[in-house]
Each structure stands twice: as structure tokens, then as C-alpha cells.
Design a protein around this motif. Structure first.
Motif, PDB file in Angstrom:
ATOM      1  N   ALA A   1       0.835  -1.208   0.000  1.00 31.10           N
ATOM      2  CA  ALA A   1       0.000   0.000   0.000  1.00 31.10           C
ATOM      3  C   ALA A   1       0.864   1.250   0.000  1.00 31.10           C
ATOM      4  O   ALA A   1       0.573   2.227  -0.714  1.00 31.10           O
ATOM      5  N   HIS A   2       1.948   1.219   0.779  1.00 29.39           N
ATOM      6  CA  HIS A   2       2.844   2.377   0.822  1.00 29.39           C
ATOM      7  C   HIS A   2       3.505   2.600  -0.525  1.00 29.39           C
ATOM      8  O   HIS A   2       3.600   3.744  -1.003  1.00 29.39           O
ATOM      9  N   GLU A   3       3.955   1.528  -1.174  1.00 29.09           N
ATOM     10  CA  GLU A   3       4.602   1.668  -2.479  1.00 29.09           C
ATOM     11  C   GLU A   3       3.620   2.208  -3.516  1.00 29.09           C
ATOM     12  O   GLU A   3       3.980   3.059  -4.344  1.00 29.09           O
ATOM     13  N   ILE A   4       2.384   1.730  -3.478  1.00 29.30           N
ATOM     14  CA  ILE A   4       1.371   2.200  -4.428  1.00 29.30           C
ATOM     15  C   ILE A   4       1.099   3.687  -4.219  1.00 29.30           C
ATOM     16  O   ILE A   4       0.966   4.453  -5.178  1.00 29.30           O
ATOM     17  N   ALA A   5       1.032   4.113  -2.963  1.00 30.82           N
ATOM     18  CA  ALA A   5       0.732   5.514  -2.670  1.00 30.82           C
ATOM     19  C   ALA A   5       1.910   6.429  -2.966  1.00 30.82           C
ATOM     20  O   ALA A   5       1.739   7.569  -3.403  1.00 30.82           O
ATOM     21  N   ALA A   6       3.132   5.934  -2.730  1.00 28.98           N
ATOM     22  CA  ALA A   6       4.311   6.790  -2.825  1.00 28.98           C
ATOM     23  C   ALA A   6       4.771   7.047  -4.248  1.00 28.98           C
ATOM     24  O   ALA A   6       5.396   8.071  -4.509  1.00 28.98           O
ATOM     25  N   HIS A   7       4.410   6.197  -5.222  1.00 22.30           N
ATOM     26  CA  HIS A   7       5.090   6.327  -6.520  1.00 22.30           C
ATOM     27  C   HIS A   7       4.469   7.239  -7.590  1.00 22.30           C
ATOM     28  O   HIS A   7       5.258   7.762  -8.387  1.00 22.30           O
ATOM     29  N   PRO A   8       3.252   7.538  -7.740  1.00 18.59           N
ATOM     30  CA  PRO A   8       2.054   6.861  -7.237  1.00 18.59           C
ATOM     31  C   PRO A   8       1.523   5.895  -8.294  1.00 18.59           C
ATOM     32  O   PRO A   8       1.614   6.151  -9.484  1.00 18.59           O
ATOM     33  N   LEU A   9       0.966   4.814  -7.835  1.00 22.64           N
ATOM     34  CA  LEU A   9       0.440   3.782  -8.733  1.00 22.64           C
ATOM     35  C   LEU A   9      -1.064   3.605  -8.597  1.00 22.64           C
ATOM     36  O   LEU A   9      -1.675   2.848  -9.360  1.00 22.64           O
ATOM     37  N   ARG A  10      -1.655   4.310  -7.626  1.00 26.51           N
ATOM     38  CA  ARG A  10      -3.085   4.087  -7.391  1.00 26.51           C
ATOM     39  C   ARG A  10      -3.940   4.537  -8.575  1.00 26.51           C
ATOM     40  O   ARG A  10      -4.984   3.963  -8.840  1.00 26.51           O
ATOM     41  N   GLY A  11      -3.482   5.581  -9.286  1.00 25.42           N
ATOM     42  CA  GLY A  11      -4.225   6.032 -10.458  1.00 25.42           C
ATOM     43  C   GLY A  11      -4.318   4.965 -11.532  1.00 25.42           C
ATOM     44  O   GLY A  11      -5.410   4.568 -11.947  1.00 25.42           O
ATOM     45  N   PRO A  12      -3.175   4.440 -12.015  1.00 31.17           N
ATOM     46  CA  PRO A  12      -3.220   3.390 -13.040  1.00 31.17           C
ATOM     47  C   PRO A  12      -3.954   2.135 -12.584  1.00 31.17           C
ATOM     48  O   PRO A  12      -4.593   1.459 -13.396  1.00 31.17           O
ATOM     49  N   LEU A  13      -3.885   1.810 -11.298  1.00 28.66           N
ATOM     50  CA  LEU A  13      -4.521   0.587 -10.809  1.00 28.66           C
ATOM     51  C   LEU A  13      -6.034   0.735 -10.625  1.00 28.66           C
ATOM     52  O   LEU A  13      -6.732  -0.265 -10.434  1.00 28.66           O
ATOM     53  N   THR A  14      -6.526   1.968 -10.674  1.00 25.04           N
ATOM     54  CA  THR A  14      -7.972   2.195 -10.500  1.00 25.04           C
ATOM     55  C   THR A  14      -8.594   2.930 -11.678  1.00 25.04           C
ATOM     56  O   THR A  14      -9.767   3.273 -11.642  1.00 25.04           O
ATOM     57  N   ASP A  15      -7.824   3.154 -12.716  1.00 28.15           N
ATOM     58  CA  ASP A  15      -8.288   3.927 -13.876  1.00 28.15           C
ATOM     59  C   ASP A  15      -9.528   3.285 -14.505  1.00 28.15           C
ATOM     60  O   ASP A  15      -9.461   2.170 -15.025  1.00 28.15           O
ATOM     61  N   PRO A  16     -10.684   3.980 -14.469  1.00 32.98           N
ATOM     62  CA  PRO A  16     -11.903   3.395 -15.039  1.00 32.98           C
ATOM     63  C   PRO A  16     -11.842   3.257 -16.553  1.00 32.98           C
ATOM     64  O   PRO A  16     -12.653   2.544 -17.153  1.00 32.98           O
ATOM     65  N   GLY A  17     -10.871   3.921 -17.171  1.00 31.13           N
ATOM     66  CA  GLY A  17     -10.735   3.828 -18.615  1.00 31.13           C
ATOM     67  C   GLY A  17      -9.976   2.586 -19.076  1.00 31.13           C
ATOM     68  O   GLY A  17      -9.900   2.315 -20.274  1.00 31.13           O
ATOM     69  N   ARG A  18      -9.406   1.835 -18.134  1.00 31.85           N
ATOM     70  CA  ARG A  18      -8.686   0.615 -18.467  1.00 31.85           C
ATOM     71  C   ARG A  18      -9.531  -0.584 -18.064  1.00 31.85           C
ATOM     72  O   ARG A  18     -10.302  -0.530 -17.119  1.00 31.85           O
TER      73      ARG A  18
END
Length: 271
Positions: free
Chosen positions: A38-55
Motif C-alpha cells: 500500500a505504501h509503495e502504491i501511494a508513494a510512486h504513485p500507482l493508485r491512479g493506473p490501478l484504479t483507472d476506469p478507462g482501463r
């Protein structure tokens, strides 16, 4: 909570609960990995690509695999793949859900091997030390003068030599994660969750003078009957309450103090 996030959280919990149950004591390790992820996802940030409704869901699940397969336990990676397939109204909701799952996994694993009471005690003692040391408390509070990682390193220096790995993982999360009330509020949330696993409720009791043993026993019996669980009293003294008692149980406050009565009367007169 919005509908998309709520539905995904529910589906995730339904899929993850049997996995965590089967993991037993190893849930502690899984929980530590989830919090680190969770920290790595928030820090880089990766949460956008992992939750992108367009993908597509499968595209996001494949991204989760590329990021973490081979680095983390496959059960943790599969957890993230399933979450990535879901819908999140806000990217931050993914990280928040991972935080909750990580904390719960650590505590559930500790409960399975009989050490949850030890972890509860360790986290509580860390909270007490922070509360009693103003310099340390201010240094660990979110501030523009320090980064989150600097504050985590300080927590490691202070508590690392004295805490178990699962407890230290929880302390790091409490220091790193921003919340109203700062690290102590986060630590208290962890303590409350650990107590709940043991079918106990913690009640903070503030009085102007120390209660007698008989008064504590009566209060304990009353709260136990009202709450339907074993109750642990965390008592403190504050002469400013003047008289009576203030009880805080999670977010609920029962205030029967003279100071509260005077404040109410002043409000009525002013109104």
C-alpha cells in the motif's frame, strides 16, 4: 462511502476472508506485505493506473502482476489483482482499503498464534510513550519541516529495538498515515481493533480525582452490561473536569462532569 468503492470492498473482503483464515499465524506476514505494498502504491504513485476506469479490469490486474509478482506472497498479489478488477470512485480508496486489510491481517494472524494481546500491549505502550514525550510527539506529527520517511525512520530508531516485527509494522503505518489526531489516534485505532478480536472494549475514563476500587468495579459492571463485552478501563486524572466522570468509547463520549454541566448552562444562557 460511494457505491463503487463499497461494492468492491465487500467483494474483496468476501474473497480475502477465507484466504486469511487458512493462513493462520502467517497472516501477520501477509499483513506486513500488504501495508508495504500500500505504501509503495501511494508513494510512486500507482493508485491512479490501478484504479483507472478507462482501463479494463484485466489490464489493471496484469499491471498488479507486473509490479509485485515474485516480490510478494502470491496471495497478496492475487488480492491486489482482484481489487484492481473492481471499481473505485477515488484512487485513494484503494490505498485506504489496503491499509485496513493489512492491519486486520496482522491482528488476525496474531490472534491465530495467541500473540494478539502482546501486539496490543506493544502498540499501546508506544502510544503512551509518544503521549508522555512532547518532543517525540511533535517530531512524529505530520509537518512541512519533515518528510513521512524521516518520521518513520525516527519511529524505527525509538521503537524498533523494542517491538516485534508485526507491532513495528503497525507503528510505522500509524506514523506514516495522515489522520486527524496524528499517530496517537492511529495507534489507538489499532489497539481498539486488537481488543475487539479478544472480545474486549476499551473505555477511556477521566475523573477529577482517582476513583476508589468500589467505584471502578461499579463502573466496570455497568459498562460491561451495557456493551455486552468485557470492558477494560483506561483511567486518567484531570482536575479541570471538577467532578463527575467523562467516558470515551471509540467515537462515543459520555460526559457527566461538572465542567460539562457548566458549559451547557452557559450555552443555554447565551442562546
Amino acid at each position: 462511502m460511494n457505491e463503487g468503492t463499497s461494492a468492491t470492498r465487500a467483494a474483496t473482503r468476501a474473497a480475502w476472508t477465507p484466504v486469511l483464515r487458512d493462513a493462520g499465524a502467517y497472516g501477520q506476514e501477509l499483513g506486513q506485505q500488504i501495508l508495504a505494498m500500500a505504501h509503495e502504491i501511494a508513494a510512486h504513485p500507482l493508485r491512479g493506473p490501478l484504479t483507472d476506469p478507462g482501463r479494463s479490469g484485466e489490464d489493471k490486474a496484469a499491471l498488479a502482476s507486473r509490479l509485485f509478482s515474485g516480490r510478494l506472497d502470491e496471495r497478496v498479489v492475487e488480492l491486489l489483482r482482484g481489487m484492481a478488477r473492481g471499481r473505485w470512485s477515488k484512487p485513494v480508496d484503494l490505498v485506504s482499503a489496503l491499509h485496513d486489510l493489512g492491519i486486520e491481517a496482522i491482528l488476525a494472524g496474531a490472534h491465530a498464534d495467541g500473540t494478539v494481546a502482546d501486539i496490543e500491549r506493544e502498540v499501546f505502550e508506544a502510544s503512551e510513550i509518544i503521549g508522555q514525550d512532547r518532543e517525540l510527539r511533535e517530531a512524529l506529527e505530520p509537518s512541512w519541516r519533515t518528510t513521512a520517511e524521516q518520521r518513520v525512520r525516527l519511529a524505527d530508531e525509538v521503537f524498533g529495538p523494542h517491538l516485534s516485527a508485526p507491532a513495528m509494522s503497525l507503528v510505522r503505518w500509524c506514523v506514516r498515515h495522515h489522520a486527524e489526531g496524528g499517530p496517537r489516534r492511529n495507534l489507538r485505532r489499532v489497539v481498539e481493533r486488537a481488543a475487539a478480536l479478544q472480545h474486549r472494549t476499551i473505555a477511556d475514563v477521566v475523573t477529577a480525582v482517582p476513583m476508589t476500587s468500589a467505584q471502578e468495579a461499579r463502573l466496570l459492571a455497568t459498562l460491561t452490561k451495557r456493551l455486552g463485552t468485557e470492558v477494560e478501563l483506561n483511567t486518567s486524572i484531570d482536575p479541570a473536569v471538577i467532578g463527575g466522570v467523562r467516558i470515551a468509547i471509540k467515537s462515543h463520549i459520555i460526559d457527566h462532569t461538572v465542567r460539562s454541566a457548566v458549559a451547557d448552562l452557559r450555552a443555554q444562557l447565551a442562546g
